[in-house]
Scaffold this motif. Sequence first.
Motif, mmCIF file in Angstrom:
data_model
loop_
_atom_site.group_PDB
_atom_site.id
_atom_site.type_symbol
_atom_site.label_atom_id
_atom_site.label_comp_id
_atom_site.label_asym_id
_atom_site.label_seq_id
_atom_site.Cartn_x
_atom_site.Cartn_y
_atom_site.Cartn_z
ATOM 1 N N ASN A 188 3.203 -5.957 -7.097
ATOM 2 C CA ASN A 188 4.475 -6.071 -7.819
ATOM 3 C C ASN A 188 5.613 -5.735 -6.866
ATOM 4 O OD1 ASN A 188 5.059 -3.140 -7.963
ATOM 5 N ND2 ASN A 188 3.292 -3.095 -9.355
ATOM 6 N N SER A 189 6.828 -5.776 -7.340
ATOM 7 C CA SER A 189 7.981 -5.642 -6.443
ATOM 8 C C SER A 189 8.134 -4.250 -5.854
ATOM 9 C CB SER A 189 9.259 -6.012 -7.190
ATOM 10 O OG SER A 189 9.453 -5.158 -8.295
ATOM 11 N N SER A 190 7.397 -3.261 -6.380
ATOM 12 C CA SER A 190 7.533 -1.893 -5.886
ATOM 13 C C SER A 190 6.388 -1.446 -4.995
ATOM 14 C CB SER A 190 7.616 -0.908 -7.065
ATOM 15 O OG SER A 190 8.705 -1.182 -7.883
ATOM 16 N N LEU A 191 5.305 -2.200 -5.018
ATOM 17 C CA LEU A 191 4.092 -1.765 -4.341
ATOM 18 C C LEU A 191 3.664 -2.722 -3.239
ATOM 19 C CD1 LEU A 191 1.702 -0.577 -7.202
ATOM 20 C CD2 LEU A 191 2.599 0.809 -5.332
ATOM 21 N N LEU A 192 3.155 -2.140 -2.170
ATOM 22 C CA LEU A 192 2.604 -2.933 -1.079
ATOM 23 C C LEU A 192 1.351 -2.229 -0.582
ATOM 24 C CD1 LEU A 192 3.171 -5.399 0.821
ATOM 25 C CD2 LEU A 192 4.248 -3.769 2.383
ATOM 26 N N ASN A 193 0.265 -2.983 -0.499
ATOM 27 C CA ASN A 193 -0.992 -2.416 -0.012
ATOM 28 C C ASN A 193 -1.407 -3.098 1.281
ATOM 29 O OD1 ASN A 193 -1.307 -0.773 -2.351
ATOM 30 N ND2 ASN A 193 -2.117 -2.533 -3.479
ATOM 31 N N LEU A 194 -2.175 -2.387 2.063
ATOM 32 C CA LEU A 194 -2.797 -2.982 3.243
ATOM 33 C C LEU A 194 -4.273 -2.611 3.200
ATOM 34 C CD1 LEU A 194 -2.282 -4.621 5.829
ATOM 35 C CD2 LEU A 194 -2.010 -2.448 7.053
ATOM 36 N N HIS A 195 -5.108 -3.631 2.959
ATOM 37 C CA HIS A 195 -6.546 -3.414 2.858
ATOM 38 C C HIS A 195 -7.164 -3.563 4.241
ATOM 39 C CE1 HIS A 195 -5.990 -3.407 -1.428
ATOM 40 N NE2 HIS A 195 -5.490 -4.638 -1.403
ATOM 41 N N LEU A 196 -8.040 -2.617 4.552
ATOM 42 C CA LEU A 196 -8.622 -2.538 5.892
ATOM 43 C C LEU A 196 -10.136 -2.682 5.800
ATOM 44 C CD1 LEU A 196 -6.707 0.723 6.884
ATOM 45 C CD2 LEU A 196 -5.915 -1.642 7.157
ATOM 46 N N HIS A 197 -10.691 -3.496 6.657
ATOM 47 C CA HIS A 197 -12.143 -3.717 6.625
ATOM 48 C C HIS A 197 -12.636 -4.061 8.019
ATOM 49 C CE1 HIS A 197 -16.125 -4.939 5.582
ATOM 50 N NE2 HIS A 197 -15.902 -6.204 5.812
ATOM 51 N N ALA A 198 -13.705 -3.386 8.434
ATOM 52 C CA ALA A 198 -14.336 -3.667 9.727
ATOM 53 C C ALA A 198 -13.343 -3.535 10.880
ATOM 54 C CB ALA A 198 -14.982 -5.055 9.730
ATOM 55 N N LEU A 199 -12.595 -2.442 10.861
ATOM 56 C CA LEU A 199 -11.606 -2.236 11.922
ATOM 57 C C LEU A 199 -12.268 -1.825 13.235
ATOM 58 C CD1 LEU A 199 -8.552 -0.505 10.233
ATOM 59 C CD2 LEU A 199 -9.140 -2.925 10.428
#
Lengths: 115, 114
Positions: A70-81
């Motif tokens: 939504n306009s207030s939230l930002l996620n960064l999903h991390l996998h196999a870094l």
Amino acid sequence: DTEVTQTPKHLVMGMTNKKSLKCEQHMGHRAMYWYKQKAKKPPELMFVYSYEKLSINESVPSRFSPECPNSSLLNLHLHALQPEDSALYLCASSPAGWTGDNEQYFGPGTRLTVT
Amino acid sequence: AQSVTQPDIHITVSEGASLELRCNYSYGATPYLFWYVQSPGQGLQLLLKYFSGDTLVQGIKGFEAEFKRSQSSFNLRKPSVHWSDAAEYFCAVASNFGNEKLTFGTGTRLTIIP
């Protein structure tokens, strides 16, 4: 409220783990950003969301997956870094579009260590 | 493409002395220019910005910067530094068609000695 918050402050993860970074702002901004910053270097832009749509992807590897629910939230999903992904991850927000006052407000960052 | 150069990697200044940090930009039109400060392990805080109008802009914490189009420069100044000013300083430029892409200089680390 002129604050961008980020959680967690610190994150240690193994190369096979899946984790997520979270960013939140309540300034009514419609552009949100993810930056990666290595030690003693300037921030490097990774992604930009404008009006909840991905507008810029700076050729970031697919092991990083952004999401703007939504306009207030930002996620960064991390996998196999990889260990070289260890860095400070900064979130920022700004008014989107032509407002004449387009400064970006930065959060405190998440210090990520990949082991 | 826009770019920013900060020629000084590290500057050491005595407390109470004056400070000038240099920034040169490359951009075809009138740019949006910013100075940010970052304390160790922290996020970036905006010190000041230039969009248009008066070329001498005042910011927070007693900082000011002057936009000089003829020299493509936007140098940051402070008349008297305090120990708490020790930090990393980044100059940045954005296009005047919206700031989705903010380009940072490599930064100048400021050390204050008593």
